[in-house]
Design an enzyme around this catalytic site. Structure first.
Site, PDB file in Angstrom:
ATOM      1  N   LYS A  48       0.809  -1.206   0.000  1.00 52.43           N
ATOM      2  CA  LYS A  48       0.000   0.000   0.000  1.00 52.43           C
ATOM      3  C   LYS A  48       0.847   1.263   0.000  1.00 52.43           C
ATOM      4  O   LYS A  48       0.376   2.333  -0.357  1.00 52.43           O
ATOM      5  CB  LYS A  48      -0.900   0.034   1.249  1.00 52.43           C
ATOM      6  N   ASP A 114      14.279  -0.251   2.890  1.00 53.39           N
ATOM      7  CA  ASP A 114      14.965  -0.360   4.186  1.00 53.39           C
ATOM      8  C   ASP A 114      15.959  -1.519   4.083  1.00 53.39           C
ATOM      9  O   ASP A 114      17.082  -1.320   3.615  1.00 53.39           O
ATOM     10  CB  ASP A 114      13.913  -0.561   5.281  1.00 53.39           C
ATOM     11  N   ARG A 176      -0.978   6.898   7.206  1.00 50.61           N
ATOM     12  CA  ARG A 176      -0.622   6.896   5.787  1.00 50.61           C
ATOM     13  C   ARG A 176      -0.996   8.225   5.134  1.00 50.61           C
ATOM     14  O   ARG A 176      -0.307   8.711   4.245  1.00 50.61           O
ATOM     15  CB  ARG A 176      -1.363   5.787   5.035  1.00 50.61           C
TER      16      ARG A 176
END
Ligand code: PRP
Length: 191
Positions: A48, A114, A176
C-alpha cells in the site's frame, strides 16, 4: 492504538514537509521522463505504501514537456512488515499486477527501501517475466540496515534511521494520509 484527537499530538518531528516531498517527486519525474522520452512506460506501484508516490509521480511525468509516449499505471501489493515496526524478512505477494510486464519498459515505484528484501523479491519476480527494461524508483531511501545490494535507479530523499510514517507509510495502518514524512512520539508505540 487509539488516536482520538488529530495526528498532531502523535508527531514528534517532521522529517520532510509536503513541499519538500513534492519537489523530490518533481525531480524524480524529470529524470524518468527524460530516460523514457518518446517510449511507452509502465509505472508499477507497490501498495500500500506507494499509493501517493505513484499517483503524484505519474502526474508529474505528464507535466514534463518531452517525456514518455504513454504512461500506464498499475499496482501490485506486497507486505513484509504486517503491523510491526521491523520487517519480518518474509515478503508476501498479496496482489499481482494486472498488466503483463513482458517486453515493456517497467519502473517499480516504492515509497521506501529499508533492508531491501521487498525490492529484491519484486525484481526477481518481474525479471522472470522478461520486461524490456526494469528499473526501481524509491522515494525514501533508508540505507542503514540494507541486507541485500539492490540497484536503485531513481532515489528521492534519504530517510533517517528512525521509524517514519506519512505520505503512504503507516504504523498499524494509521498515518498513511499524513501529508508529511514524520517521526512519531514514543507514547504512540505503547498505547
Ligand atoms: C514497506 C514499504 C516497502 C517495504 C520496504 O511495505 O512500502 O514495500 O516495506 O521494506 P524493506 O526494504 O525492508 O523490505 P510494508 O510491508 O510495510 O507494507 P505496506 O506498503 O502495505 O505498508
Amino acid at each position: 492504538m487509539k488516536v482520538t484527537e488529530s495526528y498532531d499530538g502523535a508527531i514528534q518531528r517532521t522529517i520532510y514537509t509536503p513541499q519538500e516531498i513534492a519537489a523530490a517527486i518533481e525531480r524524480l519525474a524529470a529524470r524518468i521522463a527524460s530516460d523514457f522520452r518518446g517510449q511507452p512506460l509502465l509505472l508499477l506501484g507497490v501498495l500500500k505504501g506507494a499509493l501517493y508516490v505513484v499517483s503524484d509521480l505519474a502526474r508529474a511525468i505528464a507535466r514534463t514537456s518531452d517525456g514518455p509516449s504513454e504512461v500506464i499505471v498499475d499496482y501490485l501489493c506486497v507486505s513484509s512488515y504486517g503491523n510491526e515496526t521491523r520487517s519480518s524478512g518474509e515478503v508476501r505477494l498479496l496482489k499481482d499486477a494486472s498488466e503483463s510486464v513482458t517486453g515493456r519498459n517497467v519502473v517499480i515505484v516504492e515509497d521506501i527501501i529499508d533492508n531491501g528484501l521487498t525490492l529484491e523479491y519484486l525484481r526477481a519476480l518481474l525479471d522472470e517475466r522478461k520486461p524490456a527494461v526494469l528499473r526501481s524508483c524509491v522515494l525514501f531511501d533508508k540505507p542503514y540496515r540494507r541486507r541485500v545490494d539492490i540497484p536503485l535507479d531513481y532515489v528521492g530523499l534519504e530517510c533517517p534511521d528512525e521509524f517514519v510514517v506519512g505520505y503512504g507509510l503507516d504504523y498499524q495502518e494509521l498515518f498513511r494520509n499524513l501529508p508529511s514524512l514524520a517521526q512519531l512520539q514514543p507514547w504512540v508505540f505503547h498505547s
